[in-house]
Motif scaffolding. Structure first.
Motif, PDB file in Angstrom:
ATOM      1  N   PRO A 357      -2.989   1.603 -14.672  1.00  0.00           N
ATOM      2  CA  PRO A 357      -2.026   2.207 -15.599  1.00  0.00           C
ATOM      3  C   PRO A 357      -1.213   3.307 -14.908  1.00  0.00           C
ATOM      4  CG  PRO A 357      -4.163   1.957 -16.669  1.00  0.00           C
ATOM      5  CD  PRO A 357      -4.364   1.649 -15.209  1.00  0.00           C
ATOM      6  N   VAL A 358       0.093   3.241 -15.048  1.00  0.00           N
ATOM      7  CA  VAL A 358       0.956   4.273 -14.454  1.00  0.00           C
ATOM      8  C   VAL A 358       0.550   5.648 -14.956  1.00  0.00           C
ATOM      9  CG1 VAL A 358       3.326   5.118 -14.269  1.00  0.00           C
ATOM     10  CG2 VAL A 358       2.868   2.658 -14.147  1.00  0.00           C
ATOM     11  N   ALA A 359       0.088   5.721 -16.194  1.00  0.00           N
ATOM     12  CA  ALA A 359      -0.300   6.998 -16.792  1.00  0.00           C
ATOM     13  C   ALA A 359      -1.450   7.664 -16.044  1.00  0.00           C
ATOM     14  CB  ALA A 359      -0.698   6.788 -18.251  1.00  0.00           C
ATOM     15  N   GLU A 360      -2.222   6.900 -15.255  1.00  0.00           N
ATOM     16  CA  GLU A 360      -3.331   7.484 -14.520  1.00  0.00           C
ATOM     17  C   GLU A 360      -2.906   8.091 -13.182  1.00  0.00           C
ATOM     18  OE1 GLU A 360      -6.758   4.983 -14.187  1.00  0.00           O
ATOM     19  OE2 GLU A 360      -6.701   4.401 -16.304  1.00  0.00           O
ATOM     20  N   LEU A 361      -1.631   7.929 -12.811  1.00  0.00           N
ATOM     21  CA  LEU A 361      -1.147   8.517 -11.574  1.00  0.00           C
ATOM     22  C   LEU A 361      -0.926  10.012 -11.751  1.00  0.00           C
ATOM     23  CD1 LEU A 361       1.546   5.945 -10.369  1.00  0.00           C
ATOM     24  CD2 LEU A 361      -0.739   6.301  -9.413  1.00  0.00           C
ATOM     25  N   ASP A 362      -1.187  10.749 -10.691  1.00  0.00           N
ATOM     26  CA  ASP A 362      -0.827  12.151 -10.661  1.00  0.00           C
ATOM     27  C   ASP A 362       0.697  12.270 -10.793  1.00  0.00           C
ATOM     28  OD1 ASP A 362      -0.015  14.661  -8.839  1.00  0.00           O
ATOM     29  OD2 ASP A 362      -2.026  14.983  -9.655  1.00  0.00           O
ATOM     30  N   ARG A 363       1.143  13.316 -11.442  1.00  0.00           N
ATOM     31  CA  ARG A 363       2.591  13.481 -11.652  1.00  0.00           C
ATOM     32  C   ARG A 363       3.358  13.441 -10.331  1.00  0.00           C
ATOM     33  NH1 ARG A 363       5.215  14.985 -16.045  1.00  0.00           N
ATOM     34  NH2 ARG A 363       3.260  15.589 -17.050  1.00  0.00           N
ATOM     35  N   ALA A 364       2.789  14.004  -9.274  1.00  0.00           N
ATOM     36  CA  ALA A 364       3.482  14.042  -7.978  1.00  0.00           C
ATOM     37  C   ALA A 364       3.632  12.653  -7.370  1.00  0.00           C
ATOM     38  CB  ALA A 364       2.724  14.954  -7.020  1.00  0.00           C
ATOM     39  N   ARG A 366       4.130   9.747  -9.148  1.00  0.00           N
ATOM     40  CA  ARG A 366       4.926   8.818  -9.958  1.00  0.00           C
ATOM     41  C   ARG A 366       6.292   8.481  -9.359  1.00  0.00           C
ATOM     42  NH1 ARG A 366       3.157  10.571 -16.145  1.00  0.00           N
ATOM     43  NH2 ARG A 366       0.907  10.519 -15.691  1.00  0.00           N
ATOM     44  N   PRO A 367       6.954   9.428  -8.668  1.00  0.00           N
ATOM     45  CA  PRO A 367       8.230   9.050  -8.033  1.00  0.00           C
ATOM     46  C   PRO A 367       8.095   7.941  -6.986  1.00  0.00           C
ATOM     47  CG  PRO A 367       8.054  11.437  -8.214  1.00  0.00           C
ATOM     48  CD  PRO A 367       6.716  10.881  -8.586  1.00  0.00           C
ATOM     49  N   GLU A 368       6.883   7.710  -6.457  1.00  0.00           N
ATOM     50  CA  GLU A 368       6.682   6.656  -5.458  1.00  0.00           C
ATOM     51  C   GLU A 368       6.841   5.261  -6.057  1.00  0.00           C
ATOM     52  OE1 GLU A 368       6.219   6.795  -2.285  1.00  0.00           O
ATOM     53  OE2 GLU A 368       5.852   8.929  -1.954  1.00  0.00           O
ATOM     54  N   VAL A 369       6.693   5.157  -7.382  1.00  0.00           N
ATOM     55  CA  VAL A 369       6.694   3.839  -8.011  1.00  0.00           C
ATOM     56  C   VAL A 369       8.014   3.117  -7.769  1.00  0.00           C
ATOM     57  CG1 VAL A 369       6.570   2.606 -10.224  1.00  0.00           C
ATOM     58  CG2 VAL A 369       4.970   4.479  -9.729  1.00  0.00           C
ATOM     59  N   ALA A 370       9.119   3.814  -7.942  1.00  0.00           N
ATOM     60  CA  ALA A 370      10.431   3.178  -7.755  1.00  0.00           C
ATOM     61  C   ALA A 370      10.588   2.647  -6.334  1.00  0.00           C
ATOM     62  CB  ALA A 370      11.547   4.163  -8.080  1.00  0.00           C
ATOM     63  N   GLY A 371      10.143   3.425  -5.344  1.00  0.00           N
ATOM     64  CA  GLY A 371      10.242   2.984  -3.962  1.00  0.00           C
ATOM     65  C   GLY A 371       9.374   1.766  -3.680  1.00  0.00           C
ATOM     66  N   ASP A 399      -3.618  -1.160   1.312  1.00  0.00           N
ATOM     67  CA  ASP A 399      -4.045   0.170   1.760  1.00  0.00           C
ATOM     68  C   ASP A 399      -2.864   1.131   1.836  1.00  0.00           C
ATOM     69  OD1 ASP A 399      -6.626  -0.753   1.935  1.00  0.00           O
ATOM     70  OD2 ASP A 399      -6.602  -1.021   4.109  1.00  0.00           O
ATOM     71  N   ALA A 400      -1.719   0.629   2.280  1.00  0.00           N
ATOM     72  CA  ALA A 400      -0.527   1.482   2.357  1.00  0.00           C
ATOM     73  C   ALA A 400      -0.061   1.883   0.962  1.00  0.00           C
ATOM     74  CB  ALA A 400       0.587   0.753   3.106  1.00  0.00           C
ATOM     75  N   VAL A 401      -0.139   0.957  -0.005  1.00  0.00           N
ATOM     76  CA  VAL A 401       0.235   1.295  -1.381  1.00  0.00           C
ATOM     77  C   VAL A 401      -0.665   2.392  -1.922  1.00  0.00           C
ATOM     78  CG1 VAL A 401       0.387   0.416  -3.743  1.00  0.00           C
ATOM     79  CG2 VAL A 401       1.162  -1.008  -1.823  1.00  0.00           C
ATOM     80  N   VAL A 402      -1.957   2.272  -1.672  1.00  0.00           N
ATOM     81  CA  VAL A 402      -2.904   3.277  -2.163  1.00  0.00           C
ATOM     82  C   VAL A 402      -2.583   4.655  -1.559  1.00  0.00           C
ATOM     83  CG1 VAL A 402      -5.321   4.021  -2.068  1.00  0.00           C
ATOM     84  CG2 VAL A 402      -4.750   1.667  -2.675  1.00  0.00           C
ATOM     85  N   ARG A 403      -2.282   4.681  -0.267  1.00  0.00           N
ATOM     86  CA  ARG A 403      -1.950   5.962   0.369  1.00  0.00           C
ATOM     87  C   ARG A 403      -0.745   6.600  -0.293  1.00  0.00           C
ATOM     88  NH1 ARG A 403      -3.490   3.197   5.113  1.00  0.00           N
ATOM     89  NH2 ARG A 403      -1.322   2.651   5.619  1.00  0.00           N
ATOM     90  N   ARG A 404       0.238   5.797  -0.644  1.00  0.00           N
ATOM     91  CA  ARG A 404       1.458   6.337  -1.288  1.00  0.00           C
ATOM     92  C   ARG A 404       1.159   6.903  -2.671  1.00  0.00           C
ATOM     93  NH1 ARG A 404       5.946   3.016   0.724  1.00  0.00           N
ATOM     94  NH2 ARG A 404       7.236   3.749  -1.026  1.00  0.00           N
ATOM     95  N   LEU A 405       0.190   6.302  -3.358  1.00  0.00           N
ATOM     96  CA  LEU A 405      -0.080   6.686  -4.748  1.00  0.00           C
ATOM     97  C   LEU A 405      -1.124   7.788  -4.891  1.00  0.00           C
ATOM     98  CD1 LEU A 405      -0.088   3.176  -6.423  1.00  0.00           C
ATOM     99  CD2 LEU A 405       1.748   4.865  -6.440  1.00  0.00           C
ATOM    100  N   THR A 406      -1.753   8.138  -3.791  1.00  0.00           N
ATOM    101  CA  THR A 406      -2.775   9.192  -3.846  1.00  0.00           C
ATOM    102  C   THR A 406      -2.353  10.443  -3.111  1.00  0.00           C
ATOM    103  OG1 THR A 406      -3.905   8.195  -1.937  1.00  0.00           O
ATOM    104  CG2 THR A 406      -4.704   7.600  -4.126  1.00  0.00           C
TER     105      THR A 406
END
Length: 406
Positions: A357-364, A366-371, A399-406
């Protein structure tokens, strides 16, 4: 053994868990993993906590079922003393090692101990791993009669030269036979494959996929070979006797598998797992990826209840000594803080098809989603609907996606 236990805090001998383990437990599924740490031979690529007869230092394989049953009973006492409410078990998984090196009657006794201690939910999933040469039709019938519902065969490859590199000893011609016997016993069937073995070609991999699909399993896992430090294969590569796996070829193999499986009617539900519809997914493994509770029984087994994680001593001799004294076999444990749990949730949930869920992402983050959408790594429509779901390219670069989202 090559694999090592993590560092952690000391675990109490009585197995009591911190108060946080009980919070919200009623809403979480509870599974049991039973590790059977025995193999006839050690495969060159394997770093699992397994032992051949010469490595057991006087421990008797025949004594192990009673030791595992002792830990099951210990687990029930420890959970009750910790205030964790009793719950019926929804999934049981016998892994290894090779669980089916034990007689079917011993596996049945271990399962009965779980059933008698906690009860099983209606329709509980009960799986055992097996090598194609470690069971026959009679053994599979006995397992089904005892309450097993599913068997996962370590096929790995249909190509003799690839099996030889992996040091797998079974005859690939036996795989269709054991699948047929399992079907006749009424068991669901999963096949495990490995790709990216040194020397394996795309044609070899296609041959293995074709052979697996000809068996029409309910579920199929395909794992890229990872060369683990400390294994015989790692030493062979370091000395130059075996070539290193080719990352580009490994990616091509994954894409080949995904396309072949989709054509055959399988759907991916986790990066390395496909099934014939939701009803044939591995519910036990989904429990891991969704952060459910489970107790791991056996040497080196890991457990998790309510954000508390612990791991047992590795060697069967040390394990036997502890459980026979009525003490916890845990070597150490850790209580996960909120940030660690958040990061692990992202790492695990991103890998499954239902997504994060996008809602579980840290606010910082969330801008990575568009990229990530623009780069073709996550599904844009799913993201608009509120879920991070990997594309095929995203699965290759998870693994690269996870790094971007954490």
């Amino acid at each position: 053994m090559p694999s090592a236990l993590p560092l952690g805090d000391p675990a109490p001998e009585d197995g009591r868990l911190p108060a946080q383990a009980a919070a919200g437990a009623e809403a979480r599924d509870f599974g049991v993993y039973l590790h059977v740490p025995f193999c006839r031979v050690r495969c060159g690529y394997c770093d699992f906590n397994t032992y051949t007869a010469t490595e057991l230092r006087g421990v008797k394989q025949a004594d192990y079922p009673d030791q595992a049953i002792a830990e099951v009973r210990f687990a029930a006492r420890a959970l009750e003393a910790s205030g964790v409410p009793g719950r019926a078990v929804s999934t049981v998984f016998f892994g290894g090692g090779t669980p089916t090196l034990l007689p079917p009657g011993d596996l049945a006794r271990m399962l009965a101990a779980v059933r008698d201690t906690w009860g099983l939910t209606p329709g509980a999933e009960v799986t055992t791993e097996a090598n194609p040469d470690s069971v026959d039709a009679a053994a599979l019938r006995q397992l089904a009669d005892a309450g097993f519902t599913r068997v996962s065969f370590g096929m790995q490859s249909a190509v003799p030269s690839v099996l030889a590199t992996l040091e797998r000893t079974h005859d690939p011609e036996r795989v269709p036979l054991v699948v047929e016997w399992a079907r006749e016993a009424g068991l669901d069937v999963s096949l495990d494959l490995i790709y990216g073995t040194p020397g394996e070609s795309l044609d070899d991999w296609q041959r293995s996929l074709d052979a697996a699909l000809a068996c029409a399993p309910d579920h199929l896992s395909a794992y890229a070979l990872i060369v683990e430090e400390g294994t015989k294969l790692a030493r062979q590569i370091r000395r130059g006797g075996v070539a290193e796996p080719d990352d580009d070829l490994t990616a091509d193999m994954y894409e080949l598998a995904d396309a072949a499986l989709a054509r055959a009617g399988y759907e991916w539900y986790e990066v390395s797992n496909w099934s014939k519809g939701p009803g044939h997914r591995s519910r036990h493994n989904l429990g891991y990826w969704r952060g459910a509770d489970w107790w791991g029984v056996g040497p080196g087994a890991h457990s998790h209840v309510g954000g508390v994680r612990w791991w047992n001593v590795k060697h069967p001799a040390a394990y036997a000594a502890r459980v026979l004294q009525g003490a916890s076999p845990a070597a150490g444990r850790e209580t996960l803080d909120d940030e660690t749990r958040r990061v692990e949730d992202i790492l695990l949930k991103v890998r499954i098809a239902e997504g994060l869920p996008v809602a579980e992402l840290d606010r910082a983050a969330r801008p990575e989603v568009a990229g990530l959408i623009a780069e073709g790594l996550i599904d844009g429509a799913a993201a608009i609907g509120g879920s991070i779901r990997l594309t095929l390219r995203g699965r290759l670069l998870a693994d690269a996606v996870v790094r971007r989202l954490t």
